[in-house]
Write an enzyme that holds these catalytic residues in place. Structure first.
Site, mmCIF file in Angstrom:
data_model
loop_
_atom_site.group_PDB
_atom_site.id
_atom_site.type_symbol
_atom_site.label_atom_id
_atom_site.label_comp_id
_atom_site.label_asym_id
_atom_site.label_seq_id
_atom_site.Cartn_x
_atom_site.Cartn_y
_atom_site.Cartn_z
ATOM 1 N N THR A 35 -7.777 -71.604 -59.126
ATOM 2 C CA THR A 35 -6.836 -72.715 -59.286
ATOM 3 C C THR A 35 -7.492 -73.933 -59.926
ATOM 4 O O THR A 35 -6.825 -74.731 -60.583
ATOM 5 C CB THR A 35 -6.211 -73.105 -57.937
ATOM 6 O OG1 THR A 35 -7.255 -73.393 -56.989
ATOM 7 C CG2 THR A 35 -5.321 -71.986 -57.396
ATOM 8 N N ASN A 93 -9.795 -73.583 -62.316
ATOM 9 C CA ASN A 93 -9.813 -73.220 -63.729
ATOM 10 C C ASN A 93 -8.470 -73.536 -64.393
ATOM 11 O O ASN A 93 -8.424 -74.087 -65.501
ATOM 12 C CB ASN A 93 -10.110 -71.730 -63.889
ATOM 13 C CG ASN A 93 -11.432 -71.324 -63.276
ATOM 14 O OD1 ASN A 93 -12.299 -72.161 -63.020
ATOM 15 N ND2 ASN A 93 -11.583 -70.041 -63.008
ATOM 16 N N TYR A 149 -21.142 -68.388 -55.224
ATOM 17 C CA TYR A 149 -21.259 -66.997 -55.664
ATOM 18 C C TYR A 149 -22.239 -66.889 -56.819
ATOM 19 O O TYR A 149 -22.472 -67.842 -57.554
ATOM 20 C CB TYR A 149 -19.896 -66.396 -56.036
ATOM 21 C CG TYR A 149 -19.222 -66.958 -57.263
ATOM 22 C CD1 TYR A 149 -19.390 -66.363 -58.512
ATOM 23 C CD2 TYR A 149 -18.383 -68.069 -57.174
ATOM 24 C CE1 TYR A 149 -18.754 -66.850 -59.642
ATOM 25 C CE2 TYR A 149 -17.738 -68.568 -58.293
ATOM 26 C CZ TYR A 149 -17.927 -67.959 -59.515
ATOM 27 O OH TYR A 149 -17.301 -68.450 -60.637
ATOM 28 N N TYR A 173 -20.674 -63.072 -53.083
ATOM 29 C CA TYR A 173 -20.107 -64.317 -52.556
ATOM 30 C C TYR A 173 -20.760 -64.718 -51.229
ATOM 31 O O TYR A 173 -21.098 -63.873 -50.401
ATOM 32 C CB TYR A 173 -18.609 -64.148 -52.314
ATOM 33 C CG TYR A 173 -17.789 -64.024 -53.575
ATOM 34 C CD1 TYR A 173 -17.235 -65.146 -54.174
ATOM 35 C CD2 TYR A 173 -17.558 -62.783 -54.162
ATOM 36 C CE1 TYR A 173 -16.480 -65.036 -55.335
ATOM 37 C CE2 TYR A 173 -16.814 -62.657 -55.326
ATOM 38 C CZ TYR A 173 -16.272 -63.794 -55.903
ATOM 39 O OH TYR A 173 -15.532 -63.676 -57.062
ATOM 40 N N GLY A 216 -3.882 -57.994 -69.182
ATOM 41 C CA GLY A 216 -5.149 -57.928 -69.890
ATOM 42 C C GLY A 216 -4.989 -58.175 -71.382
ATOM 43 O O GLY A 216 -4.336 -59.140 -71.800
ATOM 44 N N ALA A 262 -10.045 -65.953 -68.007
ATOM 45 C CA ALA A 262 -9.036 -65.753 -69.055
ATOM 46 C C ALA A 262 -7.630 -65.897 -68.501
ATOM 47 O O ALA A 262 -6.788 -66.607 -69.066
ATOM 48 C CB ALA A 262 -9.221 -64.382 -69.702
ATOM 49 N N ASP A 320 -6.698 -67.376 -65.729
ATOM 50 C CA ASP A 320 -6.487 -68.738 -65.224
ATOM 51 C C ASP A 320 -6.174 -69.701 -66.360
ATOM 52 O O ASP A 320 -5.316 -70.582 -66.227
ATOM 53 C CB ASP A 320 -7.736 -69.222 -64.480
ATOM 54 C CG ASP A 320 -8.145 -68.298 -63.349
ATOM 55 O OD1 ASP A 320 -7.251 -67.676 -62.736
ATOM 56 O OD2 ASP A 320 -9.356 -68.198 -63.090
#
Length: 302
Positions: free
Chosen positions: A31, A33, A88, A101, A227, A256, A258
């Site tokens: 979120t 991004n 991460y 993570y 994609g 991508a 986001d």
């Protein structure tokens, strides 16, 4: 007339690279991004606020400074002194990126514990954006508080946008994940799922199946990403299929989807048609995958 956009979720410390055990420190989160690209593509007078929780440590302070420097509002970021940001690390293996993570002590997991702070964060919002990851990191009662605040924001006139962003490892079971995401989507005006993520959980054979399932919940506008294949944007009266332009090269696919979401929502907020918004979203995502990292220089996408 200026508007206020609120994006809710988790900002994490990202350690990328790893060559010769050297890593680059950055910040990312789905979120965040999307908020980055909303900020880049909306008029300067419009407000883009990020809502999360951070600690009182150096790195939490660095995240606040980073957001403020880039004109993303931090007024509604809560401070949880006993917690820290999640972290991460990214490493390459067999030609692909893999993630490890550390988020057990993430302050963002408590972002919905204070009901009054949450209500203040979404008050007077024109758009509220959140994701399946936002919901996944919260305790069940906190999810209820967040969705309650979102309902109130919607009742007060805000548009609600939601990326289901399925991350099975964050949920107690597929059944709980499907139930919560479906309930959340039913509250939203715009849902932005990814077909390849949704298909295993919901049994969607095609992108149209994914779109239809959300339209049947009462969602007004469904943007199904797939994609590198064409996206489907569906409403009750219109369907647009939009293929991305050929990418010169894929350097890093991180963020991508986001960035696609942020650009799509920015276009719609400015009165663009769903076709124009899809074109803008594909264009932005195409730029992002040509650079390392989820957050590229805003000047590249304007």
């Amino acid at each position: 007339m200026s508007q206020r956009i609120v994006s809710i979720g988790e900002c994490m410390i990202e350690m990328s690279g790893g060559e010769d055990r050297s890593y680059r420190l950055g910040y990312a989160g789905d979120t965040l991004n999307s908020a980055w690209y909303l900020r880049a593509l909306l008029p300067d007078a419009w407000k883009v606020d990020y809502v999360t929780a951070l600690g009182a440590d150096k790195y939490s302070g660095d995240i606040r400074n980073f957001l403020q420097t880039n004109n993303i509002g931090t007024d509604h970021i809560q401070t949880i002194p006993a917690r820290r940001p999640g972290l991460y690390m990214i490493h390459q293996e067999a030609g692909d990126r893999h993630f490890t993570y550390w988020r057990d002590m993430s302050a963002a997991k408590l972002l919905a514990d204070d009901k009054s702070a949450l209500a203040a964060a979404v008050e007077c919002a024109d758009l509220v954006y959140f994701s399946g990851i936002t919901l996944a990191i919260l305790a069940p009662k906190a999810r209820g508080r967040l969705l309650g605040a979102i309902v109130k924001a919607r009742d007060n006139g805000a548009k609600i946008a939601f990326d289901t962003n399925l991350r099975p490892a964050l949920w107690s079971s597929p059944r709980v994940m499907a139930s919560v995401l479906t309930a959340a989507a039913s509250l939203c005006d715009i849902v932005l799922p990814t077909h390849t993520d949704e298909a295993p959980l919901f049994g969607d054979a095609t992108v149209d199946d994914t779109a239809n399932r959300y339209l049947e919940l009462g969602v007004e506008e469904v943007v199904v990403k797939d994609g590198s294949k064409e996206a489907l944007i569906a409403t009750a009266t219109e369907r647009v299929r939009m293929a991305p332009p050929p990418a010169a090269s894929v350097v890093d696919a991180t963020g991508a989807g986001d960035s696609f979401n942020g650009a799509y929502l920015a276009a719609r907020l400015q009165g663009k048609s769903i076709t124009e918004a899809a074109q803008a979203a594909h264009r932005t995502a195409g730029i992002v995958i040509g650079h390392k990292g989820a957050l590229v220089d805003p000047a590249l996408v304007r």
